[in-house]
Design an enzyme around this catalytic site. Structure first.
Site, PDB file in Angstrom:
ATOM      1  N   SER A  25     -31.666  96.666  35.787  1.00  0.00           N
ATOM      2  CA  SER A  25     -30.445  97.009  36.518  1.00  0.00           C
ATOM      3  C   SER A  25     -30.645  96.900  38.022  1.00  0.00           C
ATOM      4  O   SER A  25     -29.796  96.360  38.743  1.00  0.00           O
ATOM      5  CB  SER A  25     -29.966  98.417  36.133  1.00  0.00           C
ATOM      6  OG  SER A  25     -30.982  99.371  36.310  1.00  0.00           O
TER       7      SER A  25
ATOM      8  N   ARG B  47     -40.121 113.583  34.357  1.00  0.00           N
ATOM      9  CA  ARG B  47     -38.712 113.776  34.010  1.00  0.00           C
ATOM     10  C   ARG B  47     -38.588 114.450  32.641  1.00  0.00           C
ATOM     11  O   ARG B  47     -37.715 115.312  32.425  1.00  0.00           O
ATOM     12  CB  ARG B  47     -37.978 112.440  34.041  1.00  0.00           C
ATOM     13  CG  ARG B  47     -37.988 111.786  35.422  1.00  0.00           C
ATOM     14  CD  ARG B  47     -37.429 110.375  35.395  1.00  0.00           C
ATOM     15  NE  ARG B  47     -38.227 109.496  34.543  1.00  0.00           N
ATOM     16  CZ  ARG B  47     -37.920 108.227  34.285  1.00  0.00           C
ATOM     17  NH1 ARG B  47     -36.822 107.686  34.797  1.00  0.00           N
ATOM     18  NH2 ARG B  47     -38.695 107.496  33.496  1.00  0.00           N
TER      19      ARG B  47
END
Length: 424
Positions: free
Chosen positions: A231, A316
């Protein structure tokens, strides 16, 4: 404390000077050699991009502008975007003004709702989200200024204005997709008094303060991941043609929609649900070990474990795991995620084929969304997209600030490579 535009205005001349000096004095310095394996293997490991917003360390994980992500878990998304763009966190007295700036821009135009409602009900939520971003391009300040003849020195300011407008509106666009796609009722207007994550939760239709905080955390954790992922790289290439940020983000998120990039969290959750269904609830540690070996011996992989760069537990994942432990430790789906975390790394080590036996962010994020009623797993990539747009846009602003040229690597035929290695 300066605004984000003022902070960038002070930073840009120094950045331009440093890069010009670097290129002028070291133009022919070799930084990478490329192998045939890399040419035919997706360019993995080729050093050929610039990304000043973040880097991924194999042990420490994501580092934002020199700050390990583990030191940023309590920040708001608006603060993270400021950090990505400027290299500094805003002062405490500036955070409220920054959140208010986003809140003032957060309302979605009515014509975007018309576009979304005109799409077939069978449309994928990512296709709807990308269509909404493309429709919003009508408001691009960058395109307007380019048509008027702005200089390249002014391009970063126009890119920043578009980026702030687009990023602030993305939660409204995403919430509109959710409510229209899944028949959740009328759209809920943005509340400019809320921070970006809370506003997103509010417009989805859930005003639980804990869900507010989860989406704050979610948007913070997924914000960026270097410049070479699909992306980010796609948005960079499109932006390098001086396409405005709306076009660049729509293109980048089209890459995020791919199964090899942005669908991992829903695949991981399906895996966890399969375990819960088999054992009629959260399994014991012994059952989890048994299930993991069953998966591995069948030739499949354990979703959510391993990473192309990381060689330790993803910070995360650690943050999401801590959130679940604090808010719903006895939920069967979350307990299954927690039990997997306890035993699967050892199974993978014994199995011996995984370069990294530890969990990545996708191993647990879907379970948290599911707990708060977002059971439509195909929508999860839209959550990811709202956050990752911060990285795409901050990288684009900086590219325009130092006048990065159009991306145009050289390609060759297979016959050329065969001749190069003596196979012709």
């Amino acid at each position: 404390m300066p605004t984000i535009k003022e902070a960038l205005g002070a930073l840009v001349p120094k950045m331009q000077s440093e890069i010009r000096e670097l290129v002028k004095n070291h133009a022919d310095h070799v930084v990478s050699e490329v192998t045939i394996k890399q040419v035919y293997g997706g360019m993995r490991g080729v050093k050929a991009l610039v990304c000043d917003t973040s880097m991924v360390d194999p042990i420490d994980g994501l580092i934002i502008r020199g700050i390990p992500l583990g030191q940023l878990f309590d920040k708001f998304p608006e603060e993270i975007f400021y950090l990505l763009c400027t290299g500094e966190l805003p002062a405490e007295d500036e955070v409220d003004a920054l959140k208010a700036n986003f809140g003032q821009r957060a309302t979605m135009p009515d014509f975007v709702e018309d576009v979304l409602r005109a799409l077939p009900k069978t449309s994928h939520p990512m296709a709807m989200f990308i269509c909404a971003i493309a429709a919003l391009e009508e408001q691009s300040y960058f395109r307007k200024r380019y048509d008027e003849g702005m200089t390249r020195d002014e391009m970063w300011e126009a890119a920043l204005e578009d980026s702030l407008n687009l990023l602030a509106k993305l939660p409204a666009l995403a919430a509109a997709v959710y409510r229209i796609k899944y028949d959740k009722g009328d759209l809920i207007p943005a509340d400019p008094s809320l921070h970006m994550g809370a506003n997103f939760a509010h417009m989805l239709g859930n005003d639980d303060p804990d869900f507010y905080d989860l989406l704050r955390l979610y948007l913070t954790l997924h914000c960026d991941h270097e410049g070479g992922n699909v992306s980010a790289f796609t948005a960079h290439v499109v932006g390098s043609a001086l396409s405005d940020p709306y076009y660049a983000v729509a293109a980048g998120l089209s890459g995020l929609a791919g199964p090899l990039h942005g669908l991992a969290n829903q695949e991981c959750l399906r895996f966890i649900h399969g375990i819960v269904e088999k054992y009629d609830g959260a399994p014991t540690e012994e059952q989890m070990v048994e299930y993991a070996w069953e998966v591995l011996n069948s030739g499949r992989v354990v979703p959510g474990y391993g990473h192309a760069v990381l060689r330790a537990t993803d910070p995360r994942f650690t943050a999401f795991h801590a959130f679940g432990e604090a808010h719903f430790p006895d939920d069967p789906v979350f307990k299954t995620v927690a039990t997997a975390f306890k035993v699967i790394p050892d199974v993978l080590k014994e199995h011996g084929k995984a370069a990294n036996p530890y969990p990545n962010v996708d191993a647990g994020s879907g379970a948290l969304l599911y707990y708060y009623g977002i059971t439509e797993m195909e929508f999860y990539t839209v959550f990811f997209s709202v956050s990752r747009a911060m990285g795409l846009l901050s990288q684009l602003i900086l590219s325009r600030a130092w006048w990065e040229p159009i991306t145009r690597p050289k390609s060759h035929t297979t016959d050329w490579y065969k001749e190069k290695v003596g196979m012709a």
